[in-house]
Design a protein around this motif. Structure first.
Motif, PDB file in Angstrom:
ATOM      1  N   VAL A   1       6.220  -0.609  11.010  1.00  0.00           N
ATOM      2  CA  VAL A   1       5.302  -1.658  11.472  1.00  0.00           C
ATOM      3  C   VAL A   1       4.892  -2.549  10.304  1.00  0.00           C
ATOM      4  O   VAL A   1       4.844  -3.784  10.427  1.00  0.00           O
ATOM      5  CB  VAL A   1       4.073  -1.038  12.157  1.00  0.00           C
ATOM      6  CG1 VAL A   1       2.983  -2.079  12.388  1.00  0.00           C
ATOM      7  CG2 VAL A   1       4.472  -0.399  13.485  1.00  0.00           C
ATOM      8  N   ALA A   2       4.592  -1.927   9.160  1.00  0.00           N
ATOM      9  CA  ALA A   2       4.200  -2.727   7.998  1.00  0.00           C
ATOM     10  C   ALA A   2       5.322  -3.678   7.594  1.00  0.00           C
ATOM     11  O   ALA A   2       5.081  -4.872   7.360  1.00  0.00           O
ATOM     12  CB  ALA A   2       3.838  -1.805   6.837  1.00  0.00           C
TER      13      ALA A   2
ATOM     14  N   ARG B   1       5.517  -6.510  10.290  1.00  0.00           N
ATOM     15  CA  ARG B   1       4.413  -7.477  10.232  1.00  0.00           C
ATOM     16  C   ARG B   1       4.456  -8.325   8.976  1.00  0.00           C
ATOM     17  O   ARG B   1       3.952  -9.453   8.955  1.00  0.00           O
ATOM     18  CB  ARG B   1       3.074  -6.739  10.303  1.00  0.00           C
ATOM     19  CG  ARG B   1       2.755  -6.181  11.664  1.00  0.00           C
ATOM     20  CD  ARG B   1       1.339  -5.641  11.732  1.00  0.00           C
ATOM     21  NE  ARG B   1       1.133  -4.926  12.992  1.00  0.00           N
ATOM     22  CZ  ARG B   1       0.087  -4.155  13.250  1.00  0.00           C
ATOM     23  NH1 ARG B   1      -0.860  -4.001  12.324  1.00  0.00           N
ATOM     24  NH2 ARG B   1      -0.028  -3.543  14.410  1.00  0.00           N
ATOM     25  N   LEU B   2       5.045  -7.782   7.924  1.00  0.00           N
ATOM     26  CA  LEU B   2       5.056  -8.468   6.639  1.00  0.00           C
ATOM     27  C   LEU B   2       6.353  -9.232   6.400  1.00  0.00           C
ATOM     28  O   LEU B   2       6.694  -9.551   5.270  1.00  0.00           O
ATOM     29  CB  LEU B   2       4.796  -7.453   5.524  1.00  0.00           C
ATOM     30  CG  LEU B   2       3.384  -6.841   5.599  1.00  0.00           C
ATOM     31  CD1 LEU B   2       3.273  -5.603   4.718  1.00  0.00           C
ATOM     32  CD2 LEU B   2       2.324  -7.877   5.208  1.00  0.00           C
TER      33      LEU B   2
ATOM     34  N   GLU C   1       5.937  -4.872  18.139  1.00  0.00           N
ATOM     35  CA  GLU C   1       6.036  -5.483  16.817  1.00  0.00           C
ATOM     36  C   GLU C   1       7.400  -6.119  16.566  1.00  0.00           C
ATOM     37  O   GLU C   1       7.658  -6.631  15.483  1.00  0.00           O
ATOM     38  CB  GLU C   1       5.779  -4.425  15.734  1.00  0.00           C
ATOM     39  CG  GLU C   1       4.452  -3.708  15.834  1.00  0.00           C
ATOM     40  CD  GLU C   1       3.265  -4.598  15.555  1.00  0.00           C
ATOM     41  OE1 GLU C   1       3.467  -5.679  14.955  1.00  0.00           O
ATOM     42  OE2 GLU C   1       2.131  -4.220  15.921  1.00  0.00           O
TER      43      GLU C   1
ATOM     44  N   THR D   1       1.509   1.101   4.135  1.00  0.00           N
ATOM     45  CA  THR D   1       1.529  -0.358   4.098  1.00  0.00           C
ATOM     46  C   THR D   1       2.185  -0.852   2.821  1.00  0.00           C
ATOM     47  O   THR D   1       2.978  -1.806   2.840  1.00  0.00           O
ATOM     48  CB  THR D   1       0.099  -0.915   4.220  1.00  0.00           C
ATOM     49  OG1 THR D   1      -0.482  -0.463   5.448  1.00  0.00           O
ATOM     50  CG2 THR D   1       0.096  -2.431   4.192  1.00  0.00           C
TER      51      THR D   1
ATOM     52  N   SER E   1      -5.240  -3.579   4.026  1.00  0.00           N
ATOM     53  CA  SER E   1      -5.265  -2.535   5.056  1.00  0.00           C
ATOM     54  C   SER E   1      -6.496  -1.644   4.942  1.00  0.00           C
ATOM     55  O   SER E   1      -6.993  -1.154   5.959  1.00  0.00           O
ATOM     56  CB  SER E   1      -3.989  -1.683   4.987  1.00  0.00           C
ATOM     57  OG  SER E   1      -4.027  -0.751   3.930  1.00  0.00           O
TER      58      SER E   1
ATOM     59  N   GLN F   1      -1.942   1.994  12.112  1.00  0.00           N
ATOM     60  CA  GLN F   1      -1.238   0.751  12.426  1.00  0.00           C
ATOM     61  C   GLN F   1      -2.167  -0.433  12.689  1.00  0.00           C
ATOM     62  O   GLN F   1      -1.849  -1.565  12.302  1.00  0.00           O
ATOM     63  CB  GLN F   1      -0.275   0.978  13.597  1.00  0.00           C
ATOM     64  CG  GLN F   1       0.905   1.857  13.204  1.00  0.00           C
ATOM     65  CD  GLN F   1       1.857   2.159  14.343  1.00  0.00           C
ATOM     66  OE1 GLN F   1       1.919   1.421  15.325  1.00  0.00           O
ATOM     67  NE2 GLN F   1       2.607   3.246  14.221  1.00  0.00           N
TER      68      GLN F   1
ATOM     69  N   THR G   1      -0.683  -8.796   8.478  1.00  0.00           N
ATOM     70  CA  THR G   1       0.517  -9.595   8.732  1.00  0.00           C
ATOM     71  C   THR G   1       0.881 -10.390   7.477  1.00  0.00           C
ATOM     72  O   THR G   1       0.101 -10.485   6.522  1.00  0.00           O
ATOM     73  CB  THR G   1       0.288 -10.577   9.881  1.00  0.00           C
ATOM     74  OG1 THR G   1      -0.739 -11.518   9.474  1.00  0.00           O
ATOM     75  CG2 THR G   1      -0.154  -9.851  11.148  1.00  0.00           C
TER      76      THR G   1
ATOM     77  N   ASP H   1      -1.700 -12.929   6.879  1.00  0.00           N
ATOM     78  CA  ASP H   1      -2.900 -12.386   6.235  1.00  0.00           C
ATOM     79  C   ASP H   1      -2.717 -12.322   4.724  1.00  0.00           C
ATOM     80  O   ASP H   1      -3.609 -12.688   3.942  1.00  0.00           O
ATOM     81  CB  ASP H   1      -3.202 -10.974   6.743  1.00  0.00           C
ATOM     82  CG  ASP H   1      -3.598 -10.933   8.201  1.00  0.00           C
ATOM     83  OD1 ASP H   1      -4.155 -11.943   8.699  1.00  0.00           O
ATOM     84  OD2 ASP H   1      -3.353  -9.894   8.851  1.00  0.00           O
TER      85      ASP H   1
END
Length: 305
Positions: free
Chosen positions: A47-48, A51-52, A78, A254, A283, A290, A295, A298
């Protein structure tokens, strides 16, 4: 398009309670809140990375219980490729987490379906591995599966990252030469190296031993103190951004996911480490696993501010 980052690892449902402090042995505390949150080190890192900014695929197993479908849906939401997330009979993995008022946590993990991820599971999805630029592993699935993933990643010429979590003893000796980036925290570095890591100097000693064991490069994450990078030629300490911590759950995941995503996007090692540090810092300002992962927007906003 093939995923540039392939994460091999665990998917857990986190059962999270907050309390004023962590309980002592034999003690019963009154908790403040309770929630169920998708987690697992593998899924968190996937997920990290997604999102990144990464193109991500996950290889893992979920159970046939209600948690299994929830865990899969969380990844699909995601934009993560889940073709290699298999359903197996029985319960999904769970993590029992207590978070105290100082944002420290204690965690008990029950493997559940994560124990069904075997080398044969990876062989069935070898095409996913072949399409990767970066392969990321942890230690919440069977050790022979991790060993196979590291070996196959090296055979395919991929960038191989191992986050040795959780670790309580040294890794198999033959693994180290298969790892491009070994990313332990302080306690994991201690377990792997035999050096009690409680300072920058002891982190350097631990990293040196891990390099001597055969690891390509080592990044020891030091929480609020930043990170230590070692490559056998020297060391570099990278200072962490200063933030007000609310919950440290998934900060390490993360960092790993952000680092992998940045590498897959062509960033330098130093740039990727700093990117992962900013993501991890953001984070810890939010609660949960999660749900706390930031993101790309962010991170870019934080850097620009």
């Amino acid at each position: 398009m093939p995923a540039k980052v392939v994460v091999i690892g665990s998917l857990n449902m986190d059962l999270v309670t907050r309390a004023s402090r962590l309980p002592h042995a034999g003690e019963t505390l009154i908790g403040q809140t309770f929630s169920t949150v998708p987690g697992g080190k593998g899924a968190n890192q996937a997920v990290a990375a997604a999102r990144l900014g990464g193109e991500v695929a996950m290889i893992g197993c979920v159970g046939t219980d209600a948690y299994g479908s929830q865990l899969r849906e969380a990844l699909l939401f995601e934009g993560i490729d889940c073709q290699a997330v298999s359903s197996v009979a029985g319960s999904s993995g769970v993590a029992l987490i207590v978070v105290d008022d100082s944002s420290q946590n204690a965690i008990v993990i029950v493997a559940g379906s994560n124990g069904a991820l075997t080398p044969a599971s990876l062989q069935a999805f070898d095409a996913v591995l072949q399409g990767a630029d970066v392969i990321v592993c942890q230690l919440e699935v069977p050790m022979d599966t991790v060993g196979y993933a590291l070996k196959r990643g090296r055979e395919l010429g991929k960038t191989v990252i191992l986050n040795p979590a959780p670790a309580s003893a040294p890794l198999p000796a033959e693994w180290y030469a298969l790892i491009d980036y070994l990313i332990p925290n302080e306690s994991e570095a201690s377990a792997l190296s035999g050096v009690m890591v409680d300072s920058l100097d002891s982190a350097k000693e631990a990293a040196t031993r891990l390099i001597e064991a055969g690891a390509g490069k080592v990044i020891v994450t030091l929480g609020a103190q930043g990170a230590l990078f070692a490559d056998g030629q020297g060391f570099e300490r990278l200072v962490a951004p200063k933030v007000k911590a609310v919950d440290t759950t998934a900060a390490g995941d993360t960092f790993v996911g952000g680092f992998a995503a940045a590498l897959s996007a062509g960033k330098s090692e130093a740039e990727a480490i700093r990117f992962g540090q900013v993501a991890a810092a953001l984070s810890v300002t939010r609660a949960g696993a999660q749900p706390s992962i930031p993101t790309l927007h962010d991170v870019q906003g934080f850097v620009a501010s």
